[in-house]
Scaffold this motif. Structure first.
Motif, mmCIF file in Angstrom:
data_model
loop_
_atom_site.group_PDB
_atom_site.id
_atom_site.type_symbol
_atom_site.label_atom_id
_atom_site.label_comp_id
_atom_site.label_asym_id
_atom_site.label_seq_id
_atom_site.Cartn_x
_atom_site.Cartn_y
_atom_site.Cartn_z
ATOM 1 N N LYS A 41 8.345 8.272 -6.432
ATOM 2 C CA LYS A 41 8.686 9.603 -5.948
ATOM 3 C C LYS A 41 7.474 10.416 -5.532
ATOM 4 C CE LYS A 41 13.225 10.641 -7.670
ATOM 5 N NZ LYS A 41 14.070 11.664 -8.296
ATOM 6 N N ASP A 42 7.752 11.457 -4.772
ATOM 7 C CA ASP A 42 6.713 12.396 -4.360
ATOM 8 C C ASP A 42 6.836 13.684 -5.161
ATOM 9 O OD1 ASP A 42 5.597 10.771 -2.324
ATOM 10 O OD2 ASP A 42 7.270 11.304 -0.997
ATOM 11 N N PHE A 43 5.696 14.173 -5.646
ATOM 12 C CA PHE A 43 5.618 15.420 -6.388
ATOM 13 C C PHE A 43 4.497 16.267 -5.782
ATOM 14 C CE2 PHE A 43 7.395 12.461 -9.545
ATOM 15 C CZ PHE A 43 8.489 13.195 -9.986
ATOM 16 N N PRO A 44 4.392 17.534 -6.178
ATOM 17 C CA PRO A 44 3.264 18.341 -5.697
ATOM 18 C C PRO A 44 1.916 17.738 -6.071
ATOM 19 C CG PRO A 44 4.957 19.753 -6.640
ATOM 20 C CD PRO A 44 5.359 18.345 -6.948
ATOM 21 N N ALA A 45 1.869 17.029 -7.209
ATOM 22 C CA ALA A 45 0.656 16.321 -7.625
ATOM 23 C C ALA A 45 0.791 14.847 -7.270
ATOM 24 C CB ALA A 45 0.431 16.488 -9.126
ATOM 25 N N ALA A 46 -0.338 14.183 -7.037
ATOM 26 C CA ALA A 46 -0.312 12.761 -6.673
ATOM 27 C C ALA A 46 0.332 11.951 -7.792
ATOM 28 C CB ALA A 46 -1.734 12.268 -6.420
ATOM 29 N N ASN A 47 1.398 11.272 -7.468
ATOM 30 C CA ASN A 47 2.162 10.506 -8.446
ATOM 31 C C ASN A 47 1.505 9.138 -8.642
ATOM 32 O OD1 ASN A 47 4.080 9.478 -10.124
ATOM 33 N ND2 ASN A 47 5.653 9.222 -8.548
ATOM 34 N N CYS A 48 0.428 9.126 -9.424
ATOM 35 C CA CYS A 48 -0.290 7.868 -9.623
ATOM 36 C C CYS A 48 -0.900 7.811 -11.014
ATOM 37 C CB CYS A 48 -1.376 7.679 -8.572
ATOM 38 S SG CYS A 48 -2.803 8.772 -8.762
ATOM 39 N N LEU A 49 -1.149 6.591 -11.448
ATOM 40 C CA LEU A 49 -1.889 6.320 -12.680
ATOM 41 C C LEU A 49 -3.205 5.674 -12.255
ATOM 42 C CD1 LEU A 49 -0.528 4.760 -15.949
ATOM 43 C CD2 LEU A 49 -2.628 3.885 -14.936
ATOM 44 N N ARG A 50 -4.320 6.223 -12.719
ATOM 45 C CA ARG A 50 -5.632 5.691 -12.352
ATOM 46 C C ARG A 50 -6.220 4.875 -13.487
ATOM 47 N NH1 ARG A 50 -9.746 9.915 -10.056
ATOM 48 N NH2 ARG A 50 -9.164 11.027 -11.950
ATOM 49 N N ALA A 51 -6.822 3.741 -13.114
ATOM 50 C CA ALA A 51 -7.531 2.903 -14.080
ATOM 51 C C ALA A 51 -8.982 2.811 -13.649
ATOM 52 C CB ALA A 51 -6.912 1.511 -14.135
ATOM 53 N N MET A 52 -9.897 3.097 -14.563
ATOM 54 C CA MET A 52 -11.331 3.039 -14.277
ATOM 55 C C MET A 52 -11.971 2.024 -15.220
ATOM 56 S SD MET A 52 -12.240 7.081 -13.876
ATOM 57 C CE MET A 52 -11.260 8.150 -12.804
ATOM 58 N N GLU A 102 0.845 -1.192 0.000
ATOM 59 C CA GLU A 102 0.000 0.000 0.000
ATOM 60 C C GLU A 102 0.880 1.241 0.000
ATOM 61 O OE1 GLU A 102 -3.083 1.893 3.119
ATOM 62 O OE2 GLU A 102 -3.654 -0.094 2.344
ATOM 63 N N SER A 103 0.455 2.249 -0.753
ATOM 64 C CA SER A 103 1.216 3.490 -0.849
ATOM 65 C C SER A 103 0.240 4.658 -0.865
ATOM 66 C CB SER A 103 2.062 3.494 -2.135
ATOM 67 O OG SER A 103 2.735 4.717 -2.311
ATOM 68 N N THR A 104 0.661 5.788 -0.292
ATOM 69 C CA THR A 104 -0.196 6.978 -0.251
ATOM 70 C C THR A 104 0.560 8.168 -0.840
ATOM 71 O OG1 THR A 104 -1.313 6.200 1.742
ATOM 72 C CG2 THR A 104 -1.515 8.537 1.213
ATOM 73 N N LYS A 105 -0.075 8.852 -1.778
ATOM 74 C CA LYS A 105 0.486 10.051 -2.401
ATOM 75 C C LYS A 105 -0.546 11.170 -2.315
ATOM 76 C CE LYS A 105 4.194 7.857 -3.951
ATOM 77 N NZ LYS A 105 5.545 8.131 -3.431
#
Length: 423
Positions: free
Chosen positions: A262-273, A49-52
């Protein structure tokens, strides 16, 4: 229609795609156990689990013989014929780990495409998954070959980097088969900005291989400095996308978030819907008129001019006209926005005195054109998907050109192209 939307607002990499798609499955542990049981040499895949920026998601770790790729250590591709040890073009299996130059501290063994092919062909997965894996790897190798000016046969991979990439690509191809979307829509891809440091020096973002893979795909940069999209991520998106654009109207049933390191000002994630969308149908106009006093040459010229003006389709059907005259009915299919232009062109280039108009609802398969590398060079291929159907067909003009140049028949060219590609 079962639709998968991939939000690439922070780029894409193999591990991020794996994590996002994994979250869409009801039994994630079972899938990871299956992936780890495939026998990819030395590979173990772990999810945590990871949180951004307050958003929870999954991060994927891949180890090879107990080692994991470290920051700056993603220069996986290199030319076999080099003057200095381990100075090589780069592949970036994870997108955000290029702040520091790559320092080689231990010798690596390397794998070429033939070694990768042998590994993939030995995996206990379906033939479709094997074909998808090799197609993605072939795209990456072709891109690196083009970017660095060396033949594909001289593109080799570091042991850790190669197996890491095999794991990511295999996982995504297996997940796509498991999820079985009929339509895959990918958002415009954020590639990052600035520069990335590798063994050759400092290169611009997007890296040359990534830029090559993303040609004809909507991409953009921004204020975030760094490499957000990797060649592996780009190749996977290009292979599976049926279209690129905004989130379509759909009923979302599941959402997955794949996190980068890495951490950026924006959430560093790719979303799949994943969910259901309406069919890709649209509304078109059918304009038609009866003609009994035009020559075949004049009809052919009219058809040419209508296509040039934007008609979707132009064709004729034989008909018996009044006074027992043989004639034709001319049909022109067009978008509603092109109505006035088409009507003007029909009156200009035919002898008709009146045009009939019908509004039609059209249902289509999602279509895209791929360029594949073959023994004859690059050849375009049309790929169509939807409603449980998947088709592909090589572009006629490319087949005809090859047949003329080689003195072959069209059927001989097609048969040769259908053989499994050998990069």
């Amino acid at each position: 229609m079962k639709t998968l939307f991939l939000d690439c607002g922070m780029g894409a990499a193999g591990d991020m795609l794996t994590a996002a798609l994994l979250e869409l499955l009801p039994d994630r542990e079972a899938f990871l156990n299956e992936l780890n049981g495939l026998g990819i040499p030395g590979v173990r895949v772990f999810a945590e689990e990871s949180t951004k920026c307050g958003i929870r998601g999954t991060h994927i770790h891949v180890t090879v013989n107990g080692d994991e790729e470290q920051e700056g250590g993603h220069d996986h591709f290199h030319s076999h014929d080099h003057d200095h040890p381990h100075e090589h073009p780069h592949d970036h299996e994870h997108p955000h780990d290029h702040d520091h130059p790559h320092e080689e501290t231990a010798p690596h063994t390397h794998s070429g495409m033939e070694e990768i092919r042998r590994i993939v062909e030995g995996l206990p997965v379906s033939e479709k998954v094997k074909a998808d894996i090799l197609a993605v790897y072939s795209q990456i190798a072709q891109a690196e070959s083009h970017a660095h000016g060396v033949p594909v046969t001289q593109i080799h991979f570091h042991e850790v980097g190669a197996m890491d990439a095999v794991a990511d690509i295999t996982a995504v191809c297996m997940l796509m088969e498991r999820l079985a979307p009929e339509r895959v829509v990918v958002s415009p891809i954020h590639v990052g900005s600035g520069q990335v440091r590798c063994a050759h020096g400092i290169l611009p973002v997007p890296a040359p291989a990534t830029a090559y893979l993303l040609r004809d795909v909507p991409i953009y940069g921004g204020e975030i400095r760094g490499e957000l999209c990797t060649p592996t991520g780009a190749a996977l998106l290009r292979h599976f996308a049926t279209s690129f654009g905004a989130l379509p109207a759909m009923k979302v049933a599941a959402i997955g978030c794949g996190m980068g390191k890495k951490d950026f000002p924006a959430a560093n994630c790719l979303r799949a819907m994943l969910g259901q969308s309406e069919s890709t149908g649209d509304t078109i106009l059918e304009l038609c008129c009866n003609l009994d006093d035009m020559t075949p040459e004049a009809l052919g010229f009219a058809q040419e001019r209508l296509f040039a003006a934007g008609a979707l389709e132009v064709y004729t059907l034989s008909a018996q006209m009044k006074k027992s005259r043989p004639g034709v009915v001319l049909y022109v299919l067009c978008r509603e926005a092109d109505r006035e232009t088409m009507i003007e062109r029909i009156f200009q280039h035919t002898t008709t005195l009146g045009i009939r108009e019908n509004i039609s609802r059209r249902h289509t398969l999602s279509r895209r054109v791929e360029t594949v590398s073959t023994e004859f060079g690059e050849v375009r291929k049309k790929v169509s998907r939807g409603y449980g159907v998947e088709r592909e067909k090589y572009e006629y003009e490319d087949l005809a050109r090859i047949a003329r140049e080689r003195g072959m028949s069209l059927s001989d060219v097609t048969d040769r192209l259908r053989k499994p590609p050998r990069p």
